[in-house]
Each structure stands twice: as C-alpha cells, then as structure tokens.
Design a protein around this motif. Sequence first.
Motif, short mmCIF file in Angstrom:
data_model
loop_
_atom_site.label_atom_id
_atom_site.label_comp_id
_atom_site.label_asym_id
_atom_site.label_seq_id
_atom_site.Cartn_x
_atom_site.Cartn_y
_atom_site.Cartn_z
N PRO A 216 197.31 95.63 -67.36
CA PRO A 216 197.47 95.67 -68.79
C PRO A 216 196.63 94.97 -69.80
N VAL A 217 196.41 93.76 -69.04
CA VAL A 217 195.41 92.95 -69.61
C VAL A 217 193.92 93.58 -69.74
N LEU A 218 193.37 94.15 -68.64
CA LEU A 218 192.22 94.96 -68.59
C LEU A 218 192.12 96.10 -69.70
N GLU A 219 193.18 96.85 -69.60
CA GLU A 219 193.41 97.89 -70.33
C GLU A 219 193.15 97.52 -71.82
N ARG A 220 193.94 96.35 -72.23
CA ARG A 220 193.51 95.90 -73.73
C ARG A 220 192.29 95.45 -73.87
N ALA A 221 191.52 94.62 -72.90
CA ALA A 221 190.10 94.46 -73.14
C ALA A 221 189.26 95.37 -73.20
N ALA A 222 189.47 96.29 -72.37
CA ALA A 222 188.57 97.41 -72.33
C ALA A 222 188.69 98.38 -73.88
N GLY A 223 189.86 98.49 -74.18
CA GLY A 223 190.15 99.06 -75.60
C GLY A 223 189.49 98.23 -76.66
N MET A 224 189.57 96.94 -76.63
CA MET A 224 189.02 96.13 -77.74
C MET A 224 187.38 96.17 -77.67
N ALA A 225 186.96 96.24 -76.42
CA ALA A 225 185.56 96.26 -76.31
C ALA A 225 184.79 97.87 -76.76
N ARG A 226 185.67 98.75 -76.60
CA ARG A 226 185.40 100.02 -77.10
C ARG A 226 185.36 100.04 -78.60
N GLN A 227 186.33 99.47 -79.17
CA GLN A 227 186.72 99.46 -80.54
C GLN A 227 185.62 98.55 -81.44
N HIS A 228 185.32 97.46 -80.60
CA HIS A 228 184.20 96.77 -81.46
C HIS A 228 182.87 96.88 -80.74
N GLN A 229 182.70 97.88 -79.88
CA GLN A 229 181.39 98.29 -79.42
C GLN A 229 180.87 96.81 -78.76
N ALA A 230 181.55 95.84 -78.10
CA ALA A 230 181.41 94.76 -77.66
C ALA A 230 180.92 94.78 -76.16
N GLU A 231 180.14 93.71 -75.70
CA GLU A 231 179.83 93.62 -74.15
C GLU A 231 181.15 93.04 -73.74
N LEU A 232 181.60 93.51 -72.29
CA LEU A 232 182.70 93.03 -71.92
C LEU A 232 182.50 92.32 -70.49
N HIS A 233 183.18 91.01 -70.50
CA HIS A 233 182.62 90.20 -69.41
C HIS A 233 184.19 90.08 -68.76
N LEU A 234 184.22 89.93 -67.24
CA LEU A 234 185.34 89.71 -66.57
C LEU A 234 185.11 88.46 -65.96
N ILE A 235 186.18 87.68 -65.66
CA ILE A 235 186.28 86.49 -65.17
C ILE A 235 187.64 86.47 -64.18
N HIS A 236 187.52 85.69 -62.89
CA HIS A 236 188.67 85.33 -62.04
C HIS A 236 188.21 83.99 -61.57
N VAL A 237 188.96 82.87 -61.45
CA VAL A 237 188.70 81.81 -61.05
C VAL A 237 189.63 81.58 -59.91
N VAL A 238 189.06 81.26 -58.87
CA VAL A 238 189.80 80.68 -57.51
C VAL A 238 189.97 79.56 -57.44
N GLU A 239 191.07 78.76 -57.62
CA GLU A 239 191.47 77.56 -57.46
C GLU A 239 191.34 76.85 -56.02
N PRO A 240 190.67 75.99 -55.74
CA PRO A 240 190.49 75.36 -54.34
C PRO A 240 192.00 74.92 -53.95
N LEU A 241 192.18 75.27 -52.99
CA LEU A 241 193.74 74.98 -52.10
C LEU A 241 193.86 73.35 -52.06
N SER A 242 192.61 72.67 -52.03
CA SER A 242 193.05 71.08 -52.11
C SER A 242 193.48 70.63 -53.52
N LEU A 243 193.25 71.51 -54.49
CA LEU A 243 193.56 71.09 -55.75
C LEU A 243 195.06 71.21 -55.92
#
Length: 145
Positions: free
Chosen positions: A19-46
């Motif tokens: 649902p987060v990606l769906e909303r983002a893709a819709g907003m990007a289309r609506q605004h004709q915006a460049e869409l970036h995707l991020i995922h952050v892997v947290e180090p297990l040591s943290l």
Amino acid sequence: MPNYHRILVAVDLTEEATPVLERAAGMARQHQAELHLIHVVEPLSLAYGGDIPMDFSGIQEQLQEQAEQRMAEFGELYNIAKDNRHLMVGRPESQIHELCEQYQIDLVIVGSHGRKGLALLLGSTANAVLHGSQCDVLAVRVGSQ
C-alpha cells in the motif's frame, strides 16, 4: 497543494510495503515526479548491541541478498529506475534523511502502524523520519487498524 518533483518511498520489504508503494506510485504519476525507492538494512550488531558474542556476517549477507532481490522486484513492478533504487545499511531514519538531502527530495512516503500511547512515545521509523525531515512526509497507514 505543493507540486512534488522528487518523491522517496521508504519500505520495509514486507507485504505491508504494497500500500505504501501504491500510494507513492500514484503520487509520482499525479505530480509527474521522479520516484526513488529506499530500504535500509539495519546491521544486526546494532540490534543486539554487541551483547551476544556471535558472528552475524553470514546472516547479514543473507539479509542483504534478500533485500536486493525484493528491491529489484519492487523496482520492476512500480517502474522505478535502477539508479533510483537505494539499498543502504545503517539506521533507517539517518539514511533516509541523508538521501533526501543528496537528491533534494520534496516528499518522503513511509508506512505507519498508527501506534498510540506508549508505543508512540517509544518511537518508530516513521516518527523519526517525520521529526528529522527537511521536506514533507506522508505516513501511509498499514497493518491492522
């Protein structure tokens, strides 16, 4: 309503990312915006703070490989250019804020479980992103309501 040019969607790579990606893709289309995707892997040591005398490197590599695969799937599914897919290691809120500055992001879209009370006081990634952000943040409610 502001016109967004660069939108960053931060996902956790679970089914709740849809649902987060769906909303983002819709907003990007609506605004004709460049869409970036991020995922952050947290180090297990943290996560374990070095309290457990174990070598997490093998597990960390597996997490990284799984994240790369899911990021590629999401990128293809939502037509996000390879150069706009960012897989990082560290604390999610810090990496998101750095990427926003680097790419001059106008809007960050994150998932939120809509926590209340004590859980809200303890914080979440969405809350940390919101309070440290220099741009607009849209929290998309996910999970059981």
